[in-house]
Design an enzyme around this catalytic site. Structure first.
Site, PDB file in Angstrom:
ATOM      1  N   ARG A  51      17.584  13.003  15.801  1.00 52.61           N
ATOM      2  CA  ARG A  51      16.364  12.740  15.028  1.00 52.61           C
ATOM      3  C   ARG A  51      16.145  13.864  14.019  1.00 52.61           C
ATOM      4  O   ARG A  51      15.753  13.639  12.875  1.00 52.61           O
ATOM      5  CB  ARG A  51      15.137  12.580  15.947  1.00 52.61           C
ATOM      6  CG  ARG A  51      13.840  12.466  15.148  1.00 52.61           C
ATOM      7  CD  ARG A  51      12.642  11.890  15.888  1.00 52.61           C
ATOM      8  NE  ARG A  51      12.586  12.199  17.286  1.00 52.61           N
ATOM      9  CZ  ARG A  51      12.308  13.390  17.809  1.00 52.61           C
ATOM     10  NH1 ARG A  51      12.058  14.423  17.022  1.00 52.61           N
ATOM     11  NH2 ARG A  51      12.295  13.572  19.105  1.00 52.61           N
ATOM     12  N   TYR A 103       3.296  -1.839  -5.708  1.00 51.78           N
ATOM     13  CA  TYR A 103       4.009  -2.606  -4.679  1.00 51.78           C
ATOM     14  C   TYR A 103       3.015  -2.984  -3.578  1.00 51.78           C
ATOM     15  O   TYR A 103       2.286  -2.123  -3.056  1.00 51.78           O
ATOM     16  CB  TYR A 103       5.149  -1.754  -4.111  1.00 51.78           C
ATOM     17  CG  TYR A 103       5.887  -2.445  -2.998  1.00 51.78           C
ATOM     18  CD1 TYR A 103       6.674  -3.565  -3.254  1.00 51.78           C
ATOM     19  CD2 TYR A 103       5.776  -2.025  -1.683  1.00 51.78           C
ATOM     20  CE1 TYR A 103       7.326  -4.231  -2.233  1.00 51.78           C
ATOM     21  CE2 TYR A 103       6.436  -2.678  -0.652  1.00 51.78           C
ATOM     22  CZ  TYR A 103       7.204  -3.783  -0.935  1.00 51.78           C
ATOM     23  OH  TYR A 103       7.851  -4.440   0.084  1.00 51.78           O
TER      24      TYR A 103
HETATM   25  C1  LIG Z   1      10.480  -2.566  -1.621  1.00 52.77           C
HETATM   26  C2  LIG Z   1       9.638  -1.487  -2.141  1.00 52.77           C
HETATM   27  C3  LIG Z   1       9.008  -0.571  -1.271  1.00 52.77           C
HETATM   28  C4  LIG Z   1       9.112  -0.696   0.228  1.00 52.77           C
HETATM   29  O1  LIG Z   1      10.409  -0.408   0.685  1.00 52.77           O
HETATM   30  P1  LIG Z   1      11.066  -1.068   1.999  1.00 52.77           P
HETATM   31  O2  LIG Z   1      12.452  -0.522   1.987  1.00 52.77           O
HETATM   32  O3  LIG Z   1      10.983  -2.551   1.863  1.00 52.77           O
HETATM   33  O4  LIG Z   1      10.268  -0.581   3.170  1.00 52.77           O
HETATM   34  C5  LIG Z   1       8.272   0.446  -1.845  1.00 52.77           C
HETATM   35  N1  LIG Z   1       8.137   0.561  -3.186  1.00 52.77           N
HETATM   36  C6  LIG Z   1       8.721  -0.303  -4.037  1.00 52.77           C
HETATM   37  C7  LIG Z   1       8.542  -0.122  -5.513  1.00 52.77           C
HETATM   38  C8  LIG Z   1       9.489  -1.355  -3.552  1.00 52.77           C
HETATM   39  O5  LIG Z   1      10.060  -2.216  -4.404  1.00 52.77           O
END
Ligand SMILES: *Cc1c(COP(=O)(O)O)cnc(C)c1O
Length: 391
Positions: A51, A103
């Site tokens: 970890r 997002y």
């Molecule tokens: C997809 C995305 C996230 C989240 O990432 P995950 O890998 O799905 O947890 C955060 N920020 C942006 C701009 C994204 O496109």
């Protein structure tokens, strides 16, 4: 790590290829181990428990730190895990300023989870310094920027905002998912922390879920390192390997994503069933100049509005090469309907204020031949037009 003076294409292709001294393996191996033997009391090989540190993950972390011109890198189990780890730097009573068009998962984390721990956020157009000043509070500690934003491709001047943030002792955090370090390096422009959903362009093949954090400065690097180990949302050795394999071809993929997306965007702009195209590489886009100044290229993502919301359902049913799916940044073209998918957790009034409405589609343009992508969109739009016309 590789020579800093080499071009980014070379550093990407060579990730992990000189780090394995025992066999000389060109691809750094997967160390599928969680515990590491100590030579004797008070000694360590540098690895104790996975970890905290795993050799495969360490190579990936050094690579992303180098690519983003940061001091330390941290690999997490997803982009959300990376964001949550960074948010844990802050405490009850703290306040963030956040990009308005955001997002959806990040908005949900801030509004439904961090809010329970007494951390509040204000959402503004982060390119408007007067608006930033207006929402700044005595307890504001950080500004979180996405640029360009997803889905509306609003562009923020990272240098200007970081300078403003420094004046007020705020940390600048940039979610660099949409451009990747190949096209944009926020730490070079003054930001303090970069976060990635490496699930997207860095991985690039829609087959590994991962997040990355890069920090600048020793203090911040130590603080995030402590949180990364203490919280434990770390990336597995196998996924670390898979991600590095994807990253080796990032330069080639980004070039094709960029040129395909720009060609498709220009085509749609002239299409009679398309009302508006949002792409910062088009000269009439309001963020065109800033984007050109701070990034060396454009993402493969853009969005567009159809002239009639009734076209949406049949278009999504008729696309064949392009998949109707929720994600972005992979080699395959994917179409998303933000208002019911990625942005469903953002309240209607905020969505409408920024322009995420029921005519908007987001397109993550893949690396297929651009003529095939355009032909697929054209036939789906034509089929939709015929269905609506015939009632
Ligand atoms: C997809 C995305 C996230 C989240 O990432 P995950 O890998 O799905 O947890 C955060 N920020 C942006 C701009 C994204 O496109």
């Amino acid at each position: 790590m590789n020579d800093k003076k080499m071009h980014i294409e070379s550093r990407l292709a060579q990730i992990g290829s000189v780090e394995e001294p025992v066999t000389g393996a060109i691809n750094y191996p997967i160390y599928q181990a969680t515990a590491f033997r100590h030579p004797k009391l008070g000694q360590s090989t540098g690895f104790d428990y996975a970890r905290t540190k795993n050799p495969t993950r360490s190579v990936l972390e050094a690579a992303i730190a180098d690519l983003e011109s940061g001091d330390a890198g941290f690999a997490c189990s997803s982009g959300m895990a990376a964001l949550q780890t960074v948010f844990t730097l802050f405490a009850q009573g703290d306040h963030f300023i956040v990009s308005l068009d955001l997002y959806g998962g990040t908005y949900r984390l801030l509004e439904q989870i961090l809010s329970k721990f007494g951390i509040s956020s204000s959402y503004v157009d982060t390119n408007d310094l007067a608006a930033l000043e207006e929402v700044r509070q005595p307890n504001t500690k950080a500004i979180l920027i996405e640029t360009p934003t997803n889905p509306l491709m609003m562009v923020t001047d990272i240098g200007a905002v970081s300078a403003w943030a420094k004046q007020h002792q705020l940390l600048t955090i940039v979610d660099n998912t949409l451009l990747s370090p190949y096209f944009q390096r926020p730490l070079e422009l003054g930001a303090d922390i970069v976060v990635h959903s490496a699930t997207k362009y860095l991985g690039g093949h829609n087959d590994v879920l991962a997040g990355l954090i890069v920090t600048k400065g020793e203090v911040l690097s130590q603080q995030v390192g402590f949180l990364h180990n203490s919280i434990g949302a770390v990336l597995s050795p196998t996924d670390s390997y898979q991600l590095m394999r994807g990253m080796k071809t990032l330069a080639l993929r980004m070039e094709r994503h960029e040129s395909n997306a720009l060609t498709v965007a220009k085509h749609l702009k002239e299409h009679p069933q398309v009302a508006e195209v949002f792409h910062p590489g088009l000269e009439d886009h309001p963020g065109y100049d800033i984007q050109k100044k701070q990034a060396s290229g454009n993402t493969g993502i853009f969005s567009f509005k159809l002239t009639d919301a009734r076209y949406i359902e049949p278009v999504l049913r008729h696309i064949k090469l392009v998949a109707f799916a929720e994600s972005l940044g992979g080699v395959e073209s994917l179409m998303t309907y933000p208002t019911v998918q990625t942005h469903a957790d953002i309240p209607l009034e905020i969505r409408e204020a920024v322009g995420v409405d029921d005519t908007l589609l987001r397109f993550s343009v893949g690396i297929e031949h651009v003529d095939d992508i355009i032909a697929d969109l054209d036939q789906a739009l034509e089929a939709a037009r015929r269905e609506i016309q015939e009632g």
